[in-house]
Motif scaffolding. Structure first.
Motif, PDB file in Angstrom:
ATOM      1  N   ALA A   1       0.830  -1.208   0.000  1.00 56.95           N
ATOM      2  CA  ALA A   1       0.000   0.000   0.000  1.00 56.95           C
ATOM      3  C   ALA A   1       0.860   1.252   0.000  1.00 56.95           C
ATOM      4  N   VAL A   2       1.992   1.222   0.704  1.00 59.43           N
ATOM      5  CA  VAL A   2       2.912   2.366   0.724  1.00 59.43           C
ATOM      6  C   VAL A   2       3.450   2.628  -0.681  1.00 59.43           C
ATOM      7  N   LEU A   3       3.893   1.590  -1.368  1.00 57.20           N
ATOM      8  CA  LEU A   3       4.423   1.762  -2.717  1.00 57.20           C
ATOM      9  C   LEU A   3       3.353   2.304  -3.665  1.00 57.20           C
TER      10      LEU A   3
ATOM     11  N   THR B   1       8.421  14.929   1.850  1.00 56.19           N
ATOM     12  CA  THR B   1       7.012  15.294   2.020  1.00 56.19           C
ATOM     13  C   THR B   1       6.115  14.192   1.477  1.00 56.19           C
ATOM     14  N   ALA B   2       6.460  13.681   0.307  1.00 55.53           N
ATOM     15  CA  ALA B   2       5.684  12.589  -0.292  1.00 55.53           C
ATOM     16  C   ALA B   2       5.734  11.349   0.586  1.00 55.53           C
ATOM     17  N   LEU B   3       6.912  11.048   1.145  1.00 55.09           N
ATOM     18  CA  LEU B   3       7.038   9.883   2.022  1.00 55.09           C
ATOM     19  C   LEU B   3       6.217  10.065   3.296  1.00 55.09           C
ATOM     20  N   ARG B   4       6.259  11.275   3.864  1.00 55.82           N
ATOM     21  CA  ARG B   4       5.476  11.527   5.085  1.00 55.82           C
ATOM     22  C   ARG B   4       3.986  11.321   4.827  1.00 55.82           C
ATOM     23  N   LYS B   5       3.484  11.953   3.785  1.00 59.77           N
ATOM     24  CA  LYS B   5       2.051  11.864   3.503  1.00 59.77           C
ATOM     25  C   LYS B   5       1.650  10.428   3.159  1.00 59.77           C
ATOM     26  N   THR B   6       2.517   9.731   2.447  1.00 62.12           N
ATOM     27  CA  THR B   6       2.238   8.339   2.081  1.00 62.12           C
ATOM     28  C   THR B   6       2.217   7.431   3.300  1.00 62.12           C
ATOM     29  N   CYS B   7       3.286   7.459   4.078  1.00 58.29           N
ATOM     30  CA  CYS B   7       3.418   6.537   5.209  1.00 58.29           C
ATOM     31  C   CYS B   7       2.375   6.805   6.290  1.00 58.29           C
ATOM     32  N   VAL B   8       2.123   8.070   6.572  1.00 56.86           N
ATOM     33  CA  VAL B   8       1.127   8.404   7.588  1.00 56.86           C
ATOM     34  C   VAL B   8      -0.267   7.999   7.118  1.00 56.86           C
ATOM     35  N   SER B   9      -0.561   8.214   5.844  1.00 55.43           N
ATOM     36  CA  SER B   9      -1.867   7.836   5.299  1.00 55.43           C
ATOM     37  C   SER B   9      -2.112   6.336   5.415  1.00 55.43           C
ATOM     38  N   VAL B  10      -1.104   5.536   5.050  1.00 56.98           N
ATOM     39  CA  VAL B  10      -1.250   4.077   5.114  1.00 56.98           C
ATOM     40  C   VAL B  10      -1.351   3.610   6.563  1.00 56.98           C
ATOM     41  N   LEU B  11      -0.544   4.198   7.453  1.00 59.33           N
ATOM     42  CA  LEU B  11      -0.587   3.802   8.855  1.00 59.33           C
ATOM     43  C   LEU B  11      -1.949   4.123   9.477  1.00 59.33           C
TER      44      LEU B  11
ATOM     45  N   ALA C   1      15.909   6.933   5.849  1.00 62.58           N
ATOM     46  CA  ALA C   1      15.271   7.853   6.779  1.00 62.58           C
ATOM     47  C   ALA C   1      13.828   7.443   7.050  1.00 62.58           C
ATOM     48  N   ALA C   2      13.136   6.987   6.011  1.00 62.01           N
ATOM     49  CA  ALA C   2      11.750   6.546   6.188  1.00 62.01           C
ATOM     50  C   ALA C   2      11.687   5.318   7.095  1.00 62.01           C
ATOM     51  N   THR C   3      12.604   4.386   6.885  1.00 68.61           N
ATOM     52  CA  THR C   3      12.661   3.195   7.728  1.00 68.61           C
ATOM     53  C   THR C   3      12.955   3.570   9.182  1.00 68.61           C
ATOM     54  N   CYS C   4      13.911   4.473   9.371  1.00 68.44           N
ATOM     55  CA  CYS C   4      14.251   4.926  10.730  1.00 68.44           C
ATOM     56  C   CYS C   4      13.094   5.681  11.364  1.00 68.44           C
ATOM     57  N   ALA C   5      12.343   6.422  10.558  1.00 67.85           N
ATOM     58  CA  ALA C   5      11.192   7.158  11.088  1.00 67.85           C
ATOM     59  C   ALA C   5      10.167   6.198  11.676  1.00 67.85           C
ATOM     60  N   PHE C   6       9.895   5.113  10.962  1.00 63.04           N
ATOM     61  CA  PHE C   6       8.951   4.112  11.475  1.00 63.04           C
ATOM     62  C   PHE C   6       9.462   3.516  12.778  1.00 63.04           C
ATOM     63  N   ARG C   7      10.747   3.171  12.789  1.00 59.13           N
ATOM     64  CA  ARG C   7      11.310   2.548  13.980  1.00 59.13           C
ATOM     65  C   ARG C   7      11.302   3.514  15.156  1.00 59.13           C
ATOM     66  N   SER C   8      11.694   4.766  14.919  1.00 56.03           N
ATOM     67  CA  SER C   8      11.715   5.769  15.984  1.00 56.03           C
ATOM     68  C   SER C   8      10.312   6.055  16.492  1.00 56.03           C
TER      69      SER C   8
ATOM     70  N   VAL D   1       2.510  10.166  15.839  1.00 52.45           N
ATOM     71  CA  VAL D   1       3.931  10.209  16.195  1.00 52.45           C
ATOM     72  C   VAL D   1       4.782  10.110  14.933  1.00 52.45           C
ATOM     73  N   LEU D   2       4.380   9.230  14.018  1.00 52.54           N
ATOM     74  CA  LEU D   2       5.125   9.086  12.767  1.00 52.54           C
ATOM     75  C   LEU D   2       5.101  10.390  11.975  1.00 52.54           C
ATOM     76  N   ALA D   3       3.945  11.036  11.931  1.00 50.55           N
ATOM     77  CA  ALA D   3       3.837  12.306  11.206  1.00 50.55           C
ATOM     78  C   ALA D   3       4.776  13.349  11.803  1.00 50.55           C
ATOM     79  N   GLU D   4       4.848  13.386  13.132  1.00 46.05           N
ATOM     80  CA  GLU D   4       5.705  14.353  13.802  1.00 46.05           C
ATOM     81  C   GLU D   4       7.181  14.096  13.501  1.00 46.05           C
ATOM     82  N   ILE D   5       7.574  12.826  13.507  1.00 46.37           N
ATOM     83  CA  ILE D   5       8.970  12.487  13.227  1.00 46.37           C
ATOM     84  C   ILE D   5       9.335  12.825  11.783  1.00 46.37           C
ATOM     85  N   PHE D   6       8.436  12.560  10.851  1.00 46.76           N
ATOM     86  CA  PHE D   6       8.707  12.912   9.458  1.00 46.76           C
ATOM     87  C   PHE D   6       8.843  14.425   9.291  1.00 46.76           C
TER      88      PHE D   6
END
Length: 219
Positions: A83-85, A99-109, A176-183, A201-206
């Motif tokens: 779904a992220v891809l 920005t694209a990664l933040r909006k994508t990852c947060v949306s899927v999460l 960075a995206a992988t680390c953002a999820f982990r953090s 929290v993920l949105a804030e880290i991104f």
């Protein structure tokens, strides 16, 4: 193709179709039974034999579909990553990468949390609980993320119009995206951010990554 050949091929194709549908149903039943047991007993206390018994199949049948209990857990993460891809591909072409990664990852999460787009929110919560309590699940989850990072790197490079074999930036962005999820998971699990949702929290880290992490020192 002769009429006779068509007559002979149709039953064979129908048989193969039924067999594939049966395999899909068995696999889905194993996943469903596994997560019910994980939620009831915990991951470590659940055995492969119990999962197989719940579906009325043998342990050998279970291992035709999954190499281990951990692999069952990863089915959800496979769906999440796919779904992220897909979401990243749909982002506006001119949008900056982070920005694209933040909006994508947060949306899927958030979709996982809310049960949108076919995601099971109870299963998502169960996975987070298992990652907190089971080193085996956490280890396989991290390993899974590292393997998928290469796919994400290629997609980011495609978005940037660069060659990842000569340009480090797609690798940095994917890492960075992988680390953002982990953090985000670590901070959320430890309660560092109060009662915020994982996705918040993920949105804030991104956002912190987008602002830049070359912070000034105290001196």
């Amino acid at each position: 193709m002769t009429p006779t050949a068509a007559v002979h091929e149709t039953p064979r194709a129908d048989h193969q179709g039924r067999r594939e549908r049966k395999k899909r149903r068995t696999r889905e039943a194993l996943v469903e039974a596994a997560f019910e047991l994980f939620q009831e007993k915990g991951f470590d206390a659940t055995t492969v034999e119990e999962i197989a018994d719940a579906v009325d199949v043998s342990s050998r049948t279970f291992f035709r579909y999954f190499a281990s209990k951990e692999e069952v857990v990863l089915t959800f993460q496979e769906e999440q990553f796919a779904a992220v891809l897909e979401e990243l591909l749909a982002r506006p072409a001119g949008e900056p990468v982070m920005t694209a990664l933040r909006k994508t990852c947060v949306s899927v999460l958030r979709a996982c949390e809310d049960g949108a787009f076919g995601f099971d929110p109870e299963r998502f919560v169960c996975i987070q609980e298992m990652m907190e309590s089971s080193p085996a699940v956490l280890g396989r989850s991290l390993e899974h993320g590292q393997k998928k990072q290469a796919d994400l790197t290629r997609l980011i490079a495609q978005r940037m119009g660069v060659d990842p074999s000569t340009d480090l930036r797609p690798h940095v962005a994917a890492g960075a995206a992988t680390c953002a999820f982990r953090s985000a998971f670590d901070a959320w699990a430890m309660g560092v951010t109060g009662d915020k949702r994982f996705s918040d929290v993920l949105a804030e880290i991104f956002r912190l990554l987008e602002e830049g992490i070359n912070y000034p020192s105290k001196g």
